[in-house]
Design a protein around this motif. Structure first.
Motif, mmCIF file in Angstrom:
data_model
loop_
_atom_site.group_PDB
_atom_site.id
_atom_site.type_symbol
_atom_site.label_atom_id
_atom_site.label_comp_id
_atom_site.label_asym_id
_atom_site.label_seq_id
_atom_site.Cartn_x
_atom_site.Cartn_y
_atom_site.Cartn_z
ATOM 1 N N ALA A 1 7.194 9.836 3.135
ATOM 2 C CA ALA A 1 6.533 9.086 2.065
ATOM 3 C C ALA A 1 5.190 8.545 2.531
ATOM 4 C CB ALA A 1 7.428 7.937 1.611
ATOM 5 N N SER A 2 4.267 8.385 1.586
ATOM 6 C CA SER A 2 2.961 7.811 1.900
ATOM 7 C C SER A 2 3.049 6.298 2.066
ATOM 8 C CB SER A 2 1.957 8.153 0.794
ATOM 9 O OG SER A 2 1.777 9.547 0.691
ATOM 10 N N ALA A 3 3.794 5.646 1.190
ATOM 11 C CA ALA A 3 4.014 4.202 1.294
ATOM 12 C C ALA A 3 5.243 3.944 2.158
ATOM 13 C CB ALA A 3 4.203 3.596 -0.093
ATOM 14 N N SER A 4 5.287 2.787 2.779
ATOM 15 C CA SER A 4 6.429 2.449 3.627
ATOM 16 C C SER A 4 7.675 2.201 2.784
ATOM 17 C CB SER A 4 6.115 1.196 4.449
ATOM 18 O OG SER A 4 6.068 0.053 3.611
ATOM 19 N N GLY A 5 8.830 2.192 3.442
ATOM 20 C CA GLY A 5 10.068 1.901 2.736
ATOM 21 C C GLY A 5 10.043 0.544 2.055
ATOM 22 N N PRO A 6 9.671 -0.527 2.765
ATOM 23 C CA PRO A 6 9.606 -1.839 2.112
ATOM 24 C C PRO A 6 8.631 -1.876 0.933
ATOM 25 C CG PRO A 6 9.672 -2.114 4.489
ATOM 26 C CD PRO A 6 9.515 -0.639 4.234
ATOM 27 N N GLN A 7 7.508 -1.170 1.039
ATOM 28 C CA GLN A 7 6.562 -1.145 -0.076
ATOM 29 C C GLN A 7 7.159 -0.429 -1.287
ATOM 30 O OE1 GLN A 7 3.270 0.698 2.001
ATOM 31 N NE2 GLN A 7 2.149 -1.239 2.133
ATOM 32 N N ARG A 8 7.835 0.680 -1.061
ATOM 33 C CA ARG A 8 8.450 1.402 -2.178
ATOM 34 C C ARG A 8 9.572 0.580 -2.809
ATOM 35 N NH1 ARG A 8 10.859 5.922 -0.034
ATOM 36 N NH2 ARG A 8 10.336 5.341 2.107
ATOM 37 N N LEU A 9 10.317 -0.147 -1.973
ATOM 38 C CA LEU A 9 11.365 -1.019 -2.502
ATOM 39 C C LEU A 9 10.749 -2.163 -3.307
ATOM 40 C CD1 LEU A 9 14.453 -1.537 -2.509
ATOM 41 C CD2 LEU A 9 14.081 -3.033 -0.531
ATOM 42 N N ASP A 10 9.652 -2.730 -2.820
ATOM 43 C CA ASP A 10 8.953 -3.782 -3.562
ATOM 44 C C ASP A 10 8.523 -3.278 -4.940
ATOM 45 O OD1 ASP A 10 9.196 -5.614 -1.519
ATOM 46 O OD2 ASP A 10 7.148 -5.347 -0.767
ATOM 47 N N GLY B 1 -8.931 6.743 -8.100
ATOM 48 C CA GLY B 1 -8.522 5.353 -8.071
ATOM 49 C C GLY B 1 -7.753 5.009 -9.332
ATOM 50 N N LEU B 2 -7.348 3.770 -9.458
ATOM 51 C CA LEU B 2 -6.624 3.322 -10.639
ATOM 52 C C LEU B 2 -7.603 2.778 -11.671
ATOM 53 C CD1 LEU B 2 -3.601 1.516 -8.996
ATOM 54 C CD2 LEU B 2 -3.499 3.544 -10.421
ATOM 55 N N TRP C 1 1.725 5.823 -17.243
ATOM 56 C CA TRP C 1 1.909 6.329 -15.889
ATOM 57 C C TRP C 1 2.670 5.337 -15.019
ATOM 58 C CZ3 TRP C 1 -1.900 9.952 -13.089
ATOM 59 C CH2 TRP C 1 -2.264 11.004 -13.940
ATOM 60 N N LEU C 2 2.184 4.113 -14.968
ATOM 61 C CA LEU C 2 2.730 3.111 -14.057
ATOM 62 C C LEU C 2 3.020 1.807 -14.787
ATOM 63 C CD1 LEU C 2 0.210 3.526 -11.086
ATOM 64 C CD2 LEU C 2 2.580 4.314 -11.112
ATOM 65 N N PRO C 3 4.131 1.140 -14.450
ATOM 66 C CA PRO C 3 4.312 -0.227 -14.941
ATOM 67 C C PRO C 3 3.160 -1.093 -14.434
ATOM 68 C CG PRO C 3 6.349 0.631 -13.994
ATOM 69 C CD PRO C 3 5.265 1.600 -13.631
ATOM 70 N N SER C 4 2.734 -2.043 -15.230
ATOM 71 C CA SER C 4 1.554 -2.832 -14.872
ATOM 72 C C SER C 4 1.729 -3.565 -13.547
ATOM 73 C CB SER C 4 1.230 -3.828 -15.991
ATOM 74 O OG SER C 4 2.338 -4.686 -16.234
ATOM 75 N N ALA C 5 2.932 -4.064 -13.272
ATOM 76 C CA ALA C 5 3.161 -4.782 -12.017
ATOM 77 C C ALA C 5 3.058 -3.845 -10.819
ATOM 78 C CB ALA C 5 4.524 -5.460 -12.038
ATOM 79 N N VAL C 6 3.499 -2.610 -10.989
ATOM 80 C CA VAL C 6 3.390 -1.616 -9.911
ATOM 81 C C VAL C 6 1.930 -1.242 -9.698
ATOM 82 C CG1 VAL C 6 3.992 0.737 -9.216
ATOM 83 C CG2 VAL C 6 5.713 -0.737 -10.289
ATOM 84 N N GLN C 7 1.201 -1.079 -10.785
ATOM 85 C CA GLN C 7 -0.224 -0.771 -10.677
ATOM 86 C C GLN C 7 -0.954 -1.870 -9.913
ATOM 87 O OE1 GLN C 7 -2.133 0.428 -14.312
ATOM 88 N NE2 GLN C 7 -4.155 -0.241 -13.638
ATOM 89 N N ALA C 8 -0.649 -3.122 -10.229
ATOM 90 C CA ALA C 8 -1.293 -4.245 -9.543
ATOM 91 C C ALA C 8 -0.934 -4.257 -8.060
ATOM 92 C CB ALA C 8 -0.881 -5.562 -10.200
ATOM 93 N N TYR C 9 0.313 -3.928 -7.740
ATOM 94 C CA TYR C 9 0.761 -3.891 -6.342
ATOM 95 C C TYR C 9 0.012 -2.807 -5.568
ATOM 96 C CZ TYR C 9 4.047 -3.811 -2.380
ATOM 97 O OH TYR C 9 4.617 -3.869 -1.121
ATOM 98 N N GLU D 1 -2.915 -1.561 -6.239
ATOM 99 C CA GLU D 1 -4.304 -1.988 -6.068
ATOM 100 C C GLU D 1 -4.424 -3.047 -4.976
ATOM 101 O OE1 GLU D 1 -4.989 -3.212 -10.082
ATOM 102 O OE2 GLU D 1 -6.096 -1.386 -10.564
ATOM 103 N N MET D 2 -3.500 -3.998 -4.961
ATOM 104 C CA MET D 2 -3.552 -5.082 -3.981
ATOM 105 C C MET D 2 -3.419 -4.553 -2.555
ATOM 106 S SD MET D 2 -1.011 -8.382 -3.609
ATOM 107 C CE MET D 2 -1.447 -8.954 -5.257
ATOM 108 N N HIS D 3 -2.533 -3.564 -2.369
ATOM 109 C CA HIS D 3 -2.268 -3.040 -1.028
ATOM 110 C C HIS D 3 -3.058 -1.764 -0.726
ATOM 111 C CE1 HIS D 3 1.046 -5.859 -0.133
ATOM 112 N NE2 HIS D 3 1.292 -5.792 -1.428
ATOM 113 N N GLU D 4 -3.899 -1.360 -1.676
ATOM 114 C CA GLU D 4 -4.765 -0.187 -1.502
ATOM 115 C C GLU D 4 -3.968 1.046 -1.075
ATOM 116 O OE1 GLU D 4 -7.893 -1.350 1.153
ATOM 117 O OE2 GLU D 4 -8.906 -2.537 -0.380
ATOM 118 N N LEU D 5 -2.888 1.305 -1.794
ATOM 119 C CA LEU D 5 -2.025 2.440 -1.474
ATOM 120 C C LEU D 5 -2.562 3.731 -2.077
ATOM 121 C CD1 LEU D 5 1.480 0.809 -2.099
ATOM 122 C CD2 LEU D 5 0.262 1.055 0.070
#
Length: 211
Positions: free
Chosen positions: A39-48, A180-181, A190-198, A200-204
């Motif tokens: 995965a590109s994102a870490s396990g904890p990030q995907r769980l978040d 970018g987003l 495409w994405l739930p708004s909270a996931v989109q914000a996450y 963007e915040m973590h620059e994934l």
């Protein structure tokens, strides 16, 4: 993988809840995939991100079960662990038809079929080939109704209605890597708004441009 979770994943989960009258759906990010790239994102990030996506959906729950287990993530082990922890619950393994198509490449796939109930959801452009259907004995295992599925202890498969959503995590990652987003991305489903914000915040996924 849920890398990242997107609205297509949630639509599949909600379709399964409605079609099978399920009490809840566990969304499980894997720790180490067996037959896919890491995965590109870490396990904890995907769980978040899963937690954020499920926050307002009481029947959907993000589960860390595979992230907490050492070694490669095998679905057959996860299902065995869930049944052992809650033997009075009927579990159904929900997967996409493209994943079902590749099932013979999975670890102990015959045991997975023999010991569990499966619900397969299709999406546009994906179908089960004759070879795969023969190999997994789909015709012998397939049932036509939820009642028939749950009347069996294991070893049965139900095909749910096709979901008209071609979205994939690889498509989302590629779009983020190239463009970018944008504010429209969430409104396009495409994405739930909270996931989109996450994200963007973590620059994934900024460097992820390949499928």
């Amino acid at each position: 993988m849920f890398d990242p979770v997107h609205c297509g994943h949630l639509a599949v989960a909600e379709l399964a809840v409605e079609a099978l009258s399920l009490d809840r759906i566990l969304l499980v990010p894997c720790k180490l995939p067996n037959h896919r790239h890491a995965a590109s994102a870490s396990g904890p990030q995907r769980l978040d991100m899963l937690g954020l996506a499920c926050a307002k959906k009481p029947q959907l729950e993000a589960s860390p079960i595979e992230l907490e287990r050492e070694g490669v993530s095998y679905s057959v082990d996860t299902l065995t662990q869930l049944r052992a922890a809650d033997p009075d619950t009927d579990f159904v393994f929900v997967l996409g038809r493209d994943a079902f198509e590749g099932l013979p490449r999975w670890e102990r796939w015959e045991r997975l079929l023999d010991e569990n109930l499966l619900a397969v959801v299709s999406r546009p452009g994906v179908s089960v080939s004759r070879e795969s259907a023969d190999l997994t004995q789909l015709k012998a295992r397939q049932v036509a109704s939820p009642e028939a599925l749950f009347s069996a202890a294991a070893g049965k498969v139900i095909l749910l209605d096709e979901l008209q959503n071609p979205l994939s995590s690889s498509l989302v990652r590629a779009a983020i890597g190239k463009e970018g987003l944008t504010e429209d991305r969430g409104r396009e489903g495409w994405l739930p708004s909270a996931v989109q914000a996450y994200i963007e915040m973590h620059e994934l996924y900024r460097k992820s441009v390949s499928f």
